[in-house]
Design an enzyme around this catalytic site. Structure first.
Site, mmCIF file in Angstrom:
data_model
loop_
_atom_site.group_PDB
_atom_site.id
_atom_site.type_symbol
_atom_site.label_atom_id
_atom_site.label_comp_id
_atom_site.label_asym_id
_atom_site.label_seq_id
_atom_site.Cartn_x
_atom_site.Cartn_y
_atom_site.Cartn_z
ATOM 1 N N GLY A 8 -2.807 -7.899 -8.034
ATOM 2 C CA GLY A 8 -2.332 -6.619 -7.531
ATOM 3 C C GLY A 8 -1.795 -5.750 -8.651
ATOM 4 O O GLY A 8 -1.705 -6.181 -9.807
ATOM 5 N N ASP A 105 -8.317 -6.113 -2.474
ATOM 6 C CA ASP A 105 -7.338 -6.843 -1.664
ATOM 7 C C ASP A 105 -7.421 -6.449 -0.195
ATOM 8 O O ASP A 105 -7.247 -7.288 0.702
ATOM 9 C CB ASP A 105 -5.921 -6.618 -2.204
ATOM 10 C CG ASP A 105 -5.556 -5.143 -2.335
ATOM 11 O OD1 ASP A 105 -6.465 -4.282 -2.396
ATOM 12 O OD2 ASP A 105 -4.347 -4.834 -2.386
#
Length: 248
Positions: A8, A105
């Site tokens: 991330g 994601d």
């Protein structure tokens, strides 16, 4: 065994998963600090050299860091790492938008829970606050709003008289001092943003949805959102585990 990881903007999670798709070990490190040295140190506890790794799959919103991870695993462990969006995802999920513009994601989240009967809104409290809309087995797009922590950090960095604070639930709307006023603004402001966007999605689609929440601040807002929600902290990792079936 397999390795799955979520790179991330802020944090990176790397998990070791057994043959029953159960996470047996995980490590978390800051994405900005990813390099050969930090990976070597962080992954020592996984004892990968003594394990048979069949597949390795990552989702990443930071291409440069995934490349560093890919090179590391190949060089140190002779393991080939794949990135989710490079796989043929159409075998698992229908995507109605240009998937190249969807965060990897977010696709992993969708793959984790999608089925042929239910509609879902996935609310992810990450660097951005995202809403992803799934109707039956199709990804229909979503909403990207400013992240809670990113917004809070920006405010305290730019406003010299507002100190760093920890965001927590408050029952009051009217703050009695700077800290309580900021907490009220963020807590009730995001609570209102969430409820409003969920309601607008329902109105626009004329459909009902199950709401799944995940990410850093999901626990804080779980009981304040008016719509019934289900908390799923490992949704991204579970989606990656499911997607490893695409690796031959």
């Amino acid at each position: 065994m397999i390795i799955v990881g979520d790179i991330g903007n802020t944090e990176t999670k790397i998990c070791l998963v057994n043959s029953k798709n159960i996470i047996i070990k995980r490590v978390i490190l800051l994405t900005k600090k990813i390099n050969h040295s930090s990976l070597n140190k962080s992954l020592l506890g996984l004892n990968l050299k003594n394990k048979s790794i069949n597949k390795c799959l990552f989702c990443s919103v930071v291409p440069k860091k995934f490349n560093a991870v890919k090179i590391f695993f190949k060089k140190v462990y002779k393991i080939k790492c794949h990135e989710l969006k490079k796989l043929n995802l159409n075998k698992l999920i229908k995507i109605k938008v240009n998937y190249k513009q969807i965060g990897s994601d977010r696709l992993a989240n969708a793959i984790s829970i999608i089925n042929n009967k239910d509609n879902f809104i996935i609310l992810d409290f990450g660097t951005a606050t995202t809403f992803d809309v799934l109707i039956k087995n199709t990804y229909h797009g979503g909403v990207i709003a400013p992240g809670v922590k990113l917004s809070l950090d920006t405010l305290t960095d730019k406003a010299s008289q507002i100190p760093k604070i920890n965001l927590k639930k408050t029952n009051r709307v009217i703050g009695l001092n700077t800290i309580s006023a900021v907490r009220a603004g963020f807590f009730w402001g995001y609570e209102g943003l969430i409820d409003n966007i969920v309601n607008l999605i329902k109105k626009e689609t004329k459909m009902s949805f199950k709401i799944i929440i995940t990410g850093g601040f999901s626990g804080l807002f779980k009981n304040s959102i008016k719509t019934k929600v289900t908390l799923n902290k490992d949704i991204t990792i579970k989606g990656l585990i499911r997607a490893t079936t695409l690796i031959k």
